[in-house]
Write an enzyme that holds these catalytic residues in place. Structure first.
Site, PDB file in Angstrom:
ATOM      1  N   ALA A  47       6.881  -5.474   5.048  1.00  0.00           N
ATOM      2  CA  ALA A  47       5.935  -4.572   5.705  1.00  0.00           C
ATOM      3  C   ALA A  47       5.472  -3.516   4.723  1.00  0.00           C
ATOM      4  CB  ALA A  47       6.587  -3.905   6.906  1.00  0.00           C
ATOM      5  N   ASP A  48       4.193  -3.180   4.798  1.00  0.00           N
ATOM      6  CA  ASP A  48       3.720  -2.048   4.009  1.00  0.00           C
ATOM      7  C   ASP A  48       4.523  -0.816   4.421  1.00  0.00           C
ATOM      8  OD1 ASP A  48       2.333  -0.463   2.299  1.00  0.00           O
ATOM      9  OD2 ASP A  48       0.358  -1.075   2.981  1.00  0.00           O
ATOM     10  N   CYS A  49       4.606   0.139   3.517  1.00  0.00           N
ATOM     11  CA  CYS A  49       5.587   1.206   3.658  1.00  0.00           C
ATOM     12  C   CYS A  49       5.373   2.048   4.911  1.00  0.00           C
ATOM     13  CB  CYS A  49       5.593   2.059   2.404  1.00  0.00           C
ATOM     14  SG  CYS A  49       6.161   1.116   0.982  1.00  0.00           S
ATOM     15  N   SER A  75       5.038   0.906   7.873  1.00  0.00           N
ATOM     16  CA  SER A  75       4.144   0.347   8.887  1.00  0.00           C
ATOM     17  C   SER A  75       4.892  -0.024  10.173  1.00  0.00           C
ATOM     18  CB  SER A  75       3.382  -0.855   8.341  1.00  0.00           C
ATOM     19  OG  SER A  75       4.245  -1.876   7.943  1.00  0.00           O
ATOM     20  N   SER A 107       0.907  -0.996   0.000  1.00  0.00           N
ATOM     21  CA  SER A 107       0.000   0.000   0.000  1.00  0.00           C
ATOM     22  C   SER A 107       0.929   1.020   0.000  1.00  0.00           C
ATOM     23  CB  SER A 107      -0.637   0.074   1.265  1.00  0.00           C
ATOM     24  OG  SER A 107      -1.474  -0.286   1.256  1.00  0.00           O
TER      25      SER A 107
END
Length: 777
Positions: free
Chosen positions: A306-308, A310, A3
């Site tokens: 990990a999503d950016c 997060s 995301s």
């Protein structure tokens, strides 16, 4: 993907006002607008031709197995060097011949400029931009899903070979489109776990499957955002702070299946954990979800990212840990391998020094990352000497690829209403066409978010004008606060037919932008109604959007005989729309999500994750599987210019499940039995159907096989077992076969998340046809 909090600052108020952040606008402008070339060769390690000494390193020896090579590499690194490989902007180790590598690239529906790993230049100014995923999913064509993936991976490899892309692409998004207001629903395959799972598997295979063998990767895909992520920013609740309270039952029968299929059936190389908390625990810090399920139960062969930002969010926004070092340690120990961001790079060494995490855990994390790069050939020397080495700019935006973008849009477009067979329009009878609406002559709107620079655009107006003479009035912009109704009415009154192209764009629905209602924006509905009253000829309403709208007013309006939904149809969207409107293509798309009335969102908060209805509170449930209220249109809706019928050729009426002697269900009345391997052997059966095209046009048709299980364990009222897309000539018929696995397809998830075969009467649905199947012991 990622995301993406795209500028890596967790407290940004608006990450995607026009789909990419300011920093990436500048990035794209610098490289694309000015035509500056960063480099024209790929990034790779083990360049033995330039440094023969590298042949002494085991990790550069292609004859060795991946595990041996990875072990050799990790042993040569210092702790500080290892930590640089925990972040997406990975470090270089010049003494070992390892250059910097950027992990973050995107390929949701074509090679994208979102993410610093990929950009366009004068060398490759654009890539094929396919329809946004929600429209491709509406084709219900699994071979199309994979074919698009193959084209995208070929263009990605071509760009990699000239230094414009990486090899790791954080796509697809396989979250369930749970709530119609979600701004990112457009990126997903829709609300159904079966469709989402099939899309995920086929697109991943298209991206990854390599001509070099089953354990090699063409590019590495990533299924995101794990898990139960489907809220970005709604009425003050944002994804950084949202705690998704999810029952075990909903988790296992709705939210998890696409990810499980990605790993088990698609063999995806990566899973991305999401920003949100699930039942109090941040997804990227949950050892049960990461190490327990993805790595342990599903046996992921790849890395968890990990999503950016997060990990930063866990500490700075969610305050889940007291110190940044604890956040670094918790995520790594939970099973995280790579951080999109800088947090692990900044705080992991201190976490090791403080004894919060051992260096061996760092070794394990980077080993998964290195193994993925090994499978991609990153450590095999110059990729231009390999299987995909001849790919280059000539292989991007080929005529064949651009035609596939048009074909994908044609297959996905959904005909929702067609009174009196108004469509298709005749190019001989229609001499003039009024084209009206905020989305009638758009370009960038057609490609949605996580987009790249397309090869070219064909707007709806351009597509329609290629067939007949047109007059055009925008009427208003998408927000439609001050429509120019009189101008629109004037051209509609003079034309033989009118096409209204309304809907949304990224100012209405996008990452970080959820809707608060389901109505057409501003005064769009007024514009539609007034133009329809004034129109001399038939009116065709076209909705361009990711999510559904409450357009009951148009559905009920006799002055609007035809309605089309075209999603965000990609670079060739205008040509595809014209193909449908003028009948050179017979529409076959079906809705991959329910279109709810406005009353639904008036009473259902987006934060309620429950899929199942609650009669005690009046909560109506979510998706066609559970929702008990009225709809504007429902999942699977869609018409054709032909008439298709179904007849059952063969199906069992009784299925007996063998149980071992002494099983409790021999002596007690059981509503369901556990799905266990011994019980499930040899319990598959076939259903044969005859499908006939009784119309005057050849065309494709999606055959859905639904099942309504017995009313046990709050089972779905109906759920999709499978679907097949068939093409039939006019006045012809064909056979369709479904293989039903009793334990997979006739089972339900109980209240504690266990899968059970439901005993009793299962009703199988195909179109208007129903067949009863009794399952007993």
């Amino acid at each position: 993907m990622a995301s993406t909090s795209q500028n890596r600052v967790p407290n940004v108020s608006d990450l995607l006002s026009i789909s990419i952040s300011i920093c990436f606008f500048f990035f794209v402008f610098f490289y694309n607008g000015l035509g500056v070339e960063a480099q024209t060769s790929p990034v790779f390690a083990c360049d033995v031709s330039s440094n023969p000494n590298l042949t002494n390193f085991g990790f550069c020896d292609k004859s060795l197995g991946v595990d041996v090579r990875v072990s050799d590499l990790v042993k040569r690194l210092t702790l500080q060097e290892k930590i640089t490989f925990l972040v997406d902007n990975a470090g270089s180790v010049s003494r070992l011949g390892i250059p910097k590598y950027e992990w973050w690239s995107e390929a949701l529906h074509g090679v994208s400029y979102v993410g610093p790993g990929t950009h366009f230049s004068t060398l490759v100014p654009g890539a094929t931009s396919f329809p946004q995923v929600i429209l491709t999913a509406a084709s219900f064509n699994t071979s199309l899903f994979q074919t698009i993936g193959k084209v995208v991976s070929t263009e990605a490899r071509a760009m990699y070979n000239v230094g414009l892309a990486g090899l790791t692409f954080w796509s697809p998004n396989v979250n369930i489109f749970r709530d119609p207001r979600w701004g990112r629903g457009q990126e997903t395959p829709g609300e159904d776990p079966t469709l989402s799972s099939k899309y995920a598997v086929e697109y991943v295979r298209g991206l990854q499957d390599s001509d070099d063998g089953p354990d090699r990767l063409k590019v590495a895909a990533c299924c995101k955002h794990y898990t139960a992520y489907d809220l970005d920013n709604w009425k003050g609740v944002d994804r950084f702070h949202f705690d998704a309270i999810v029952t075990k039952q909903d988790m296992d029968d709705t939210f998890q299946p696409p990810f499980k299929s990605c790993v088990l059936d698609g063999n995806v190389a990566s899973v991305m954990c999401s920003f949100n908390k699930i039942n109090g625990i941040p997804a990227c810090a949950d050892p049960d979800l990461l190490a327990g399920v993805v790595r342990g139960q599903w046996k992921l062969n790849g890395y968890i990212v990990a999503d950016c930002d997060s990990v930063d969010v866990i500490y700075n926004s969610q305050h889940y840990t007291k110190t940044p070092e604890e956040a670094a340690a918790k995520t790594i120990l939970a099973g995280l391998n790579l951080d999109c961001g800088t947090f692990l790079g900044q705080h992991t060494e201190a976490a090791v020094t403080q004894g919060l995490v051992n260096e061996s855990a760092i070794d394990q994390a980077v080993s998964y990352n290195f193994a993925t790069l090994m499978r991609l050939g990153f450590f095999d020397g110059d990729p231009r000497k390999g299987t995909y080495g001849k790919l280059g700019p000539k292989d991007v935006c080929t005529p064949k690829n651009q035609e596939l973008a048009r074909e994908a849009a044609r297959q996905g477009i959904v005909l929702l209403k067609n009174n009196a067979h108004t469509l298709p329009l005749s190019t001989t009878a229609i001499k003039s066409l009024a084209v009206i609406g905020p989305n009638a002559n758009v370009t960038k709107t057609m490609i949605g978010n996580y987009e790249g620079t397309p090869c070219k655009y064909t707007t709806p107006l351009q597509g329609l004008t290629a067939s007949v003479a047109t007059t055009f009035s925008q009427g208003c912009n998408v927000a439609c606060t001050n429509p120019q109704i009189d101008d629109a009415k004037k051209i509609a009154a003079a034309a033989d037919a009118t096409v209204l192209i309304m809907g949304a764009d990224l100012s209405i629905e996008a990452e970080w932008r959820d809707r608060v209602d389901l109505l057409l924006p501003g005064q769009q509905a007024t514009l539609v109604t007034e133009v329809a009253k004034a129109s001399k000829g038939p009116v065709i309403l076209i909705i361009m959007s990711g999510g559904g709208f409450d357009i009951q007013f148009a559905k009920d309006d006799d002055k609007i005989p035809s309605i089309l939904w075209v999603g965000y149809p990609g670079e060739a969207g205008g040509a595809a729309i014209a193909d449908i409107v003028f009948g050179s293509y017979n529409p076959s798309g079906r809705l991959p999500m329910t279109w709810y009335p406005q009353s639904y969102v008036d009473k259902v908060p987006m934060t309620n994750m429950n899929m199942r209805p609650d009669p005690a509170t009046g909560y109506p449930g979510r998706s066609y599987r559970f929702y008990t209220g009225s709809t504007v249109y429902t999942f699977g809706d869609g018409l054709s210019y032909s008439q298709f019928s179904h007849d059952l050729v063969r199906a069992p009426k009784l299925l007996s499940i063998p149980l071992e002697e002494g099983h409790i269900c021999h002596t007690s009345k059981c509503k369901s039995i556990d799905v266990v391997q011994q019980t499930c052997q040899n319990l598959a059966f076939d259903i044969h159907l005859r499908v006939r095209n009784a119309g005057s046009m050849s065309g494709s048709h999606t055959v859905f096989l639904f099942s309504s299980p017995p009313a046990v364990h709050n089972a779905p009222q109906k759920h999709l077992l499978g679907f097949e897309k068939v093409f039939l000539e006019s006045q012809s018929e064909g056979l369709v076969r479904f293989t039903v696995d009793a334990c997979k397809d006739l089972s339900v998830v109980d209240e504690v998340g266990s899968r059970k075969v439901a005993l009793g009467l299962h009703v199988l649905h195909v179109g208007n046809f129903k067949h009863s199947l009794n399952v007993r012991i």
